[in-house]
Design an enzyme around this catalytic site. Structure first.
Site, mmCIF file in Angstrom:
data_model
loop_
_atom_site.group_PDB
_atom_site.id
_atom_site.type_symbol
_atom_site.label_atom_id
_atom_site.label_comp_id
_atom_site.label_asym_id
_atom_site.label_seq_id
_atom_site.Cartn_x
_atom_site.Cartn_y
_atom_site.Cartn_z
ATOM 1 N N TYR A 23 14.384 23.997 11.177
ATOM 2 C CA TYR A 23 14.714 25.005 12.220
ATOM 3 C C TYR A 23 16.177 25.485 12.006
ATOM 4 C CZ TYR A 23 10.678 22.971 14.489
ATOM 5 O OH TYR A 23 9.276 22.675 14.271
ATOM 6 N N HIS A 100 8.789 32.854 17.151
ATOM 7 C CA HIS A 100 8.838 31.606 16.663
ATOM 8 C C HIS A 100 10.006 31.483 15.728
ATOM 9 C CE1 HIS A 100 5.275 29.838 18.681
ATOM 10 N NE2 HIS A 100 4.871 30.876 18.423
HETATM 11 O O1 CA2 Z 1 9.348 27.903 15.018
HETATM 12 C C1 CA2 Z 1 9.538 27.650 16.279
HETATM 13 O O2 CA2 Z 1 10.322 28.182 17.026
HETATM 14 C C2 CA2 Z 1 8.541 26.823 16.745
HETATM 15 O O3 CA2 Z 1 8.015 27.247 17.960
HETATM 16 C C3 CA2 Z 1 9.034 25.533 17.263
HETATM 17 C C4 CA2 Z 1 8.330 24.534 17.539
HETATM 18 C C5 CA2 Z 1 7.215 23.948 16.758
HETATM 19 O O4 CA2 Z 1 6.108 23.391 17.440
HETATM 20 C C6 CA2 Z 1 6.346 25.278 16.586
HETATM 21 O O5 CA2 Z 1 5.326 25.196 15.640
HETATM 22 C C7 CA2 Z 1 7.354 26.478 15.877
HETATM 23 C C8 CA2 Z 1 9.104 23.024 17.790
HETATM 24 C C9 CA2 Z 1 10.504 23.124 18.560
HETATM 25 C C10 CA2 Z 1 10.938 21.489 18.336
HETATM 26 O O6 CA2 Z 1 12.382 22.051 18.023
HETATM 27 C C11 CA2 Z 1 12.946 21.133 17.438
HETATM 28 C C12 CA2 Z 1 14.179 21.459 16.999
HETATM 29 C C13 CA2 Z 1 15.154 20.598 16.499
HETATM 30 C C14 CA2 Z 1 14.455 19.027 16.295
HETATM 31 C C15 CA2 Z 1 13.330 18.927 16.748
HETATM 32 C C16 CA2 Z 1 12.338 19.651 17.124
#
Ligand code: CA2
Length: 162
Positions: A23, A100
């Protein structure tokens, strides 16, 4: 198109803090700051939220029926599970852009490396099919935090959802 609500789903408060290889290193506070700058440039009134709770996101989307003309939402993990958020978005009349940060359609590549290690052969289907996309006016993914900015620039051009 004056009032914009930006919604962020569960765990996005950890952006920039955990899993930077997926991310990136930008924090949600930095994303908010950038969105606020762009909102000022575009003459938009912005309300920016993050919640780890499905019901709270539903409440915010319902509130947006009165308080916002458009929604940008990153439903995060709820993208793939939440009929409640889908229903709330269906009841919102203005444009909704789903954002996303990562490319959810390419997530199986990353996952395949992980599953290869544990010798399980599966694709990351859970992170591929967003239920929310059925009701979204537009979807942006894979542009990193810039996706929020791209969505904001697109909004003034977008006609009301049919
Ligand atoms: O890419 C994106 O913005 C997502 O919506 C992020 C979600 C994921 O389940 C989608 O597939 C795509 C996850 C968000 C979790 O964010 C975190 C950030 C840092 C550490 C752990 C989780």
């Amino acid at each position: 198109m004056k009032r914009l609500m930006i919604l962020n789903g569960p765990n996005l408060n950890l952006l920039g803090v955990r899993e930077p290889h997926i991310y990136g290193t930008t924090t949600l506070a930095q994303i908010r700051e950038n969105c606020e700058k762009v909102a000022a440039q575009l003459g938009l009134e912005l309300s920016f939220h993050q919640s780890n709770h499905e019901g709270e996101l539903v409440d915010l989307i319902q509130q947006a029926r009165e308080s916002a003309d458009a929604i940008i939402i990153n439903p995060a993990g709820y993208s793939f599970t939440s009929i409640a958020i889908l229903d709330a978005i269906k009841a919102f009349e203005g444009p909704v852009i789903e954002v996303h940060i990562s490319n959810i359609h390419a997530r199986d590549e990353y996952h395949r490396i992980e599953v290869h290690i544990s010798n399980i052969h599966a694709r990351d289907e859970y992170h591929r099919h967003s239920k929310i996309s059925h009701a979204a006016t537009g979807v942006i993914c894979g542009l990193g935090p810039q996706g929020y900015i791209a969505a904001m620039h697109a909004l003034p051009q977008m006609a009301k959802k049919a």
